[in-house]
Design a protein around this motif. Structure first.
Motif, mmCIF file in Angstrom:
data_model
loop_
_atom_site.group_PDB
_atom_site.id
_atom_site.type_symbol
_atom_site.label_atom_id
_atom_site.label_comp_id
_atom_site.label_asym_id
_atom_site.label_seq_id
_atom_site.Cartn_x
_atom_site.Cartn_y
_atom_site.Cartn_z
ATOM 1 N N ASP A 1 0.950 9.456 -5.301
ATOM 2 C CA ASP A 1 1.200 10.813 -4.825
ATOM 3 C C ASP A 1 2.084 11.589 -5.803
ATOM 4 O O ASP A 1 1.919 12.797 -5.978
ATOM 5 N N ASN B 1 0.821 -1.208 0.000
ATOM 6 C CA ASN B 1 0.000 0.000 0.000
ATOM 7 C C ASN B 1 0.857 1.262 0.000
ATOM 8 O O ASN B 1 0.582 2.215 -0.733
ATOM 9 N N ASN B 2 1.905 1.278 0.830
ATOM 10 C CA ASN B 2 2.709 2.491 0.928
ATOM 11 C C ASN B 2 3.493 2.756 -0.349
ATOM 12 O O ASN B 2 3.658 3.913 -0.751
ATOM 13 N N TYR C 1 1.019 4.165 -2.712
ATOM 14 C CA TYR C 1 0.704 5.563 -2.378
ATOM 15 C C TYR C 1 1.794 6.499 -2.883
ATOM 16 O O TYR C 1 1.509 7.585 -3.394
ATOM 17 N N THR D 1 -5.696 4.983 -0.818
ATOM 18 C CA THR D 1 -4.700 4.883 -1.886
ATOM 19 C C THR D 1 -5.370 4.598 -3.221
ATOM 20 O O THR D 1 -5.046 5.217 -4.245
ATOM 21 N N ASN E 1 -6.919 2.975 4.864
ATOM 22 C CA ASN E 1 -5.793 3.619 4.186
ATOM 23 C C ASN E 1 -5.576 3.032 2.794
ATOM 24 O O ASN E 1 -5.168 3.752 1.870
#
Length: 288
Positions: free
Chosen positions: A189, A181-182, A185, A217, A213
């Motif tokens: 972003d 997920n990060n 993101y 995303t 979260n």
């Protein structure tokens, strides 16, 4: 009448039903029968009743008699964390590690991680990073220490290093939802490689379908792809589920503004501002 197991199970049932006086009466009996579950159960009962201070005092009193008892020290450190006394907890975990150098590697890793988490809570980023590094060396194949390092790098404004750390995690655990997920993101972003970002986020969602979260995303990826109806629908759902999250309000405002609804976008920006956004988010709110 001498069955300690029956007394313990009876006490557990009383705790589950919040019959604390009855549970504690059985637990006292267990303690008098020299069953250690009596003491640990009494500590748990105090915590369940919101009387963590009394639980801490109980453990400290016991530690006065056996100051090097690792079980009691571990209990004290975890109680300190529950009470928000992170500096004290870090000190106890450090004490545990120093006094028990030959303890099982799994337990040593847990103590080191917990110490790092406590140091991070008090703002000691360098100390926390050192602890997470040590935990990673203890268990090189465990992704938990690496994940803690990546999150810490992320929160201290080192996105490039964090990104590399997440990529290393995926080499060990390809389906780690947080790393997936990060990374997704980051791509969303920066408006780069959106198809890969969506693939990562969808894989993360399979592991954690209720994670808000991850939904955020996916919404941001839709926004970057100009799928504005889908993104605004997702962000509206997120704001409804967590109305105090400034990120969700900001992202909904972005989608509404892009759709031309400036009035509602302004309301969402005001909501984001009221809910303690990060410095970066505050700048984004101001710009929009």
């Amino acid at each position: 009448p001498r069955s300690t197991d029956a007394r313990f199970q009876s006490a557990r049932l009383d705790l589950l039903q919040k019959k604390y006086p009855e549970a504690e009466a059985e637990l006292v009996n267990l303690s008098q029968m020299n069953d250690p579950r009596g003491f640990s159960g009494l500590v748990e009962s105090k915590v369940l009743q919101g009387r963590t201070g009394e639980a801490i005092q109980m453990v400290q009193t016991a530690l006065a008699k056996t100051p090097e008892n690792p079980g009691l020290l571990n209990a004290l450190a975890n109680l300190d964390i529950g009470a928000g006394k992170y500096a004290e907890a870090a000190g106890v975990f450090r004490n545990l590690l120093d006094r028990n150098p030959n303890v099982d590697a799994g337990l040593r890793e847990i103590w080191t991680l917990r110490m790092g988490e406590s140091l991070r809570r008090v703002g000691d980023a360098a100390g926390a990073m050192n602890a997470f590094n040590r935990a990673s060396q203890i268990s090189p194949k465990d992704t938990k220490p690496r994940l803690e390092m990546a999150i810490l790098l992320d929160s201290t404004g080192k996105p490039d290093e964090a990104r590399k750390a997440y990529e290393e995690i995926l080499k060990i655990q390809p389906d780690d939802p947080t790393a997936l997920n990060n990374l997704a993101y980051y791509k969303a972003d920066s408006d780069k490689d959106l198809d890969t970002a969506l693939s990562y986020a969808q894989r993360a969602q399979k592991s954690s379908p209720k994670d808000l979260n991850i939904m955020d995303t996916i919404g941001l990826i839709y926004y970057r792809k100009d799928l504005l109806d889908e993104s605004s629908r997702l962000f509206t759902e997120l704001v409804g589920k967590d109305p105090k999250n400034p990120t969700f309000h900001l992202h909904l405002a972005m989608a509404l503004y892009k759709k031309g609804d400036k009035t509602q976008a302004k309301r969402e920006l005001d909501a984001a501002r009221r809910n303690r956004p990060t410095n970066r988010e505050r700048d984004q709110i101001k710009d929009l």
